[in-house]
Design a protein around this motif. Structure first.
Motif, mmCIF file in Angstrom:
data_model
loop_
_atom_site.group_PDB
_atom_site.id
_atom_site.type_symbol
_atom_site.label_atom_id
_atom_site.label_comp_id
_atom_site.label_asym_id
_atom_site.label_seq_id
_atom_site.Cartn_x
_atom_site.Cartn_y
_atom_site.Cartn_z
ATOM 1 N N UNK A 39 0.826 -1.205 0.000
ATOM 2 C CA UNK A 39 0.000 0.000 0.000
ATOM 3 C C UNK A 39 0.862 1.258 0.000
ATOM 4 N N UNK A 40 1.952 1.231 0.740
ATOM 5 C CA UNK A 40 2.872 2.369 0.774
ATOM 6 C C UNK A 40 3.460 2.630 -0.611
ATOM 7 N N UNK A 41 3.894 1.572 -1.277
ATOM 8 C CA UNK A 41 4.467 1.724 -2.620
ATOM 9 C C UNK A 41 3.418 2.201 -3.621
ATOM 10 N N UNK A 42 2.210 1.670 -3.519
ATOM 11 C CA UNK A 42 1.141 2.122 -4.418
ATOM 12 C C UNK A 42 0.816 3.597 -4.194
ATOM 13 N N UNK A 43 0.779 4.009 -2.934
ATOM 14 C CA UNK A 43 0.495 5.412 -2.612
ATOM 15 C C UNK A 43 1.536 6.334 -3.245
ATOM 16 N N UNK A 44 2.794 5.922 -3.204
ATOM 17 C CA UNK A 44 3.859 6.733 -3.804
ATOM 18 C C UNK A 44 3.665 6.881 -5.305
ATOM 19 N N UNK A 45 2.964 5.921 -5.922
ATOM 20 C CA UNK A 45 2.680 5.978 -7.353
ATOM 21 C C UNK A 45 1.329 6.619 -7.658
ATOM 22 N N UNK A 46 0.662 7.102 -6.596
ATOM 23 C CA UNK A 46 -0.650 7.700 -6.773
ATOM 24 C C UNK A 46 -1.747 6.670 -7.014
ATOM 25 N N UNK A 47 -1.523 5.452 -6.576
ATOM 26 C CA UNK A 47 -2.480 4.358 -6.781
ATOM 27 C C UNK A 47 -2.919 3.812 -5.419
ATOM 28 N N UNK A 105 2.573 -12.352 -12.047
ATOM 29 C CA UNK A 105 3.031 -11.063 -12.552
ATOM 30 C C UNK A 105 3.881 -10.411 -11.467
ATOM 31 N N UNK A 106 5.028 -9.858 -11.823
ATOM 32 C CA UNK A 106 5.836 -9.172 -10.811
ATOM 33 C C UNK A 106 5.171 -7.858 -10.398
ATOM 34 N N UNK A 107 5.421 -7.460 -9.171
ATOM 35 C CA UNK A 107 4.942 -6.159 -8.712
ATOM 36 C C UNK A 107 5.711 -5.074 -9.459
ATOM 37 N N UNK A 108 5.082 -3.954 -9.751
ATOM 38 C CA UNK A 108 5.770 -2.894 -10.494
ATOM 39 C C UNK A 108 6.633 -2.001 -9.599
ATOM 40 N N UNK A 109 7.017 -2.498 -8.451
ATOM 41 C CA UNK A 109 7.835 -1.742 -7.502
ATOM 42 C C UNK A 109 8.503 -2.732 -6.564
ATOM 43 N N UNK A 110 9.531 -2.253 -5.874
ATOM 44 C CA UNK A 110 10.216 -3.090 -4.888
ATOM 45 C C UNK A 110 9.485 -3.016 -3.556
ATOM 46 N N UNK A 111 9.460 -4.112 -2.854
ATOM 47 C CA UNK A 111 8.926 -4.129 -1.493
ATOM 48 C C UNK A 111 10.044 -4.615 -0.583
ATOM 49 N N UNK A 112 10.055 -4.151 0.651
ATOM 50 C CA UNK A 112 11.115 -4.578 1.554
ATOM 51 C C UNK A 112 10.998 -6.073 1.864
ATOM 52 N N UNK A 113 12.120 -6.717 2.129
ATOM 53 C CA UNK A 113 12.059 -8.144 2.482
ATOM 54 C C UNK A 113 11.323 -8.329 3.813
#
Length: 103
Positions: free
Chosen positions: A6-14, A59-67
């Motif tokens: 959710x944090x990564x999506x928010x940074x992308x405006x999604x 499908x790979x996520x379009x961003x990195x997530x922390x381990x």
């Protein structure tokens, strides 16, 4: 029900709409069989399930997530228990880059 995705999506405006949480990746894989459900799971698990015939698409996520940290715990009385020691040894061999004191 929010996390690093959710944090990564928010940074992308999604954003995403979480409709369910489940207690295990196995339950998540069953949900993923539905046509309108997306499930995030480790790629290794998805590859394993697809190789065994589950009709999933990966499908790979379009961003990195922390381990994520994964740990096993056992009661002190099981330190010398032969089956438990065998299992810990098996886990160490499957995940060789985990420091031994962590398993």
């Amino acid at each position: 029900m929010r996390g690093p995705i959710d944090t990564a999506l928010h940074a992308l405006g999604r954003h995403r709409q979480v409709t369910a949480t489940v207690p295990s990746m196995t339950a998540a894989a069953v949900l993923a069989l539905e046509d309108v459900v997306l499930v995030s799971m480790p790629g290794l698990l998805a590859t394993h399930l697809i190789a065994r015939g589950l009709p999933l698409r990966q499908h790979p996520l379009p961003f990195d997530v922390p381990p994520i940290d994964i740990a096993i715990h056992w009661h002190q009385r099981l330190d010398a228990d032969r089956p438990t020691r065998w299992l810990r040894t098996l886990i160490r061999s499957a995940v060789p880059d985990v420091p031994p004191h962590r398993i």
